[in-house]
Motif scaffolding. Structure first.
Motif, short mmCIF file in Angstrom:
data_model
loop_
_atom_site.label_atom_id
_atom_site.label_comp_id
_atom_site.label_asym_id
_atom_site.label_seq_id
_atom_site.Cartn_x
_atom_site.Cartn_y
_atom_site.Cartn_z
N ASN A 27 -4.09 6.57 4.57
CA ASN A 27 -5.33 6.93 3.70
C ASN A 27 -6.76 6.84 3.42
N VAL A 28 -7.09 5.90 4.39
CA VAL A 28 -8.41 5.51 4.72
C VAL A 28 -9.52 6.38 4.98
N VAL A 29 -8.97 7.21 6.55
CA VAL A 29 -9.68 7.92 6.63
C VAL A 29 -9.04 9.20 6.89
N GLU A 30 -9.42 10.32 6.65
CA GLU A 30 -9.60 11.98 6.67
C GLU A 30 -9.84 12.19 7.03
N PRO A 77 0.74 -1.24 0.20
CA PRO A 77 -0.08 -0.09 -0.26
C PRO A 77 0.58 1.23 -0.13
N VAL A 78 0.34 2.66 -0.55
CA VAL A 78 0.71 3.69 -0.56
C VAL A 78 1.10 4.19 0.67
N ILE A 79 2.00 4.45 1.33
CA ILE A 79 1.85 5.09 2.92
C ILE A 79 2.03 6.73 3.06
N PHE A 80 1.05 7.45 3.67
CA PHE A 80 1.42 9.03 4.11
C PHE A 80 1.68 8.72 4.96
N GLN A 81 2.14 9.71 5.06
CA GLN A 81 2.51 11.27 6.28
C GLN A 81 1.19 11.03 7.06
N ARG A 82 1.34 10.69 8.98
CA ARG A 82 0.47 11.45 9.54
C ARG A 82 0.53 12.83 10.07
N SER A 83 -0.81 13.21 9.84
CA SER A 83 -0.69 14.54 10.38
C SER A 83 0.14 15.27 11.98
N GLY A 84 0.33 16.09 12.27
CA GLY A 84 0.97 16.11 13.17
C GLY A 84 0.37 16.60 14.49
N GLU A 85 0.33 16.53 16.01
CA GLU A 85 0.19 16.98 17.01
C GLU A 85 -0.21 18.29 16.83
N ARG A 86 -1.57 18.34 17.05
CA ARG A 86 -2.67 19.65 17.01
C ARG A 86 -2.46 20.32 18.40
N PRO A 124 -12.10 2.76 1.37
CA PRO A 124 -10.64 1.74 1.35
C PRO A 124 -9.40 1.23 0.42
N THR A 125 -8.22 0.72 1.33
CA THR A 125 -7.20 1.45 -0.48
C THR A 125 -7.22 0.12 -1.74
N ILE A 126 -8.28 -0.14 -1.77
CA ILE A 126 -8.86 -0.70 -3.18
C ILE A 126 -10.08 -1.61 -3.38
#
Length: 158
Positions: free
Chosen positions: A60-63, A12-21, A82-84
């Motif tokens: 990137n399943v949840v944004e 799967p393509v891996i995305f960067q986590r968003s930082g701490e709020r 879903p990724t696929i």
């Protein structure tokens, strides 16, 4: 992943986590009413993928952009992707999101979890299951399924 079966999406393509709020002074003040917002719900959705040692955010399943909150109207809507298109874990992922929100939010909230339109082959069937309170309750009475959901919701060291 269960029983040594093959991964559906092995790379799967891996995305960067968003930082701490960063919290504002008014958010930290217990005397000030702090409405629940999209980012707060997104932060709650720190959920593990059932097949990979990654979070739903990293896949990137949840944004955050797909989270809608109306605090005054007591509604929360979450679309997940879903990724696929033929992901067999889509219902489990949606159930995990729903359970996490049910456990985290006050009872006054109506929670709608559904697949992002056009991203899954069985979108309508999965959405119907997730919207049916009796089906969700029955799923959570299944001890094996509940164990898998709880694994998705458990905290992993990152």
């Amino acid at each position: 992943m269960s029983g040594g079966s093959q991964l559906e999406n092995a790379n799967p393509v891996i995305f960067q986590r968003s930082g701490e709020r960063l919290l504002t002074a008014s958010e930290e003040d217990e005397e000030v009413h702090d409405a629940i917002d999209d980012r707060e719900i997104f932060d709650i959705l720190s959920i593990n993928d059932p097949e990979h040692p990654l979070s739903l955010e990293e896949l990137n399943v949840v944004e955050q952009i797909r989270v809608k909150v109306d605090d005054a109207g007591s509604t929360v809507g979450v679309e997940f992707t879903p990724t696929i298109p033929h992901c067999s874990m889509a219902t489990l992922i949606g159930l995990s999101i729903k359970v996490k929100l049910l456990r985290s939010l006050p009872d006054r909230f109506k929670i709608d979890v559904h697949i992002t339109p056009g991203t899954h082959a069985s979108e309508e069937a999965v959405n119907k299951q997730l919207a049916d309170k009796e089906r969700v309750a029955a799923a959570l009475e299944n001890s094996s399924l509940l164990e898998v959901v709880n694994q998705c919701l458990s905290t992993r060291s990152i």
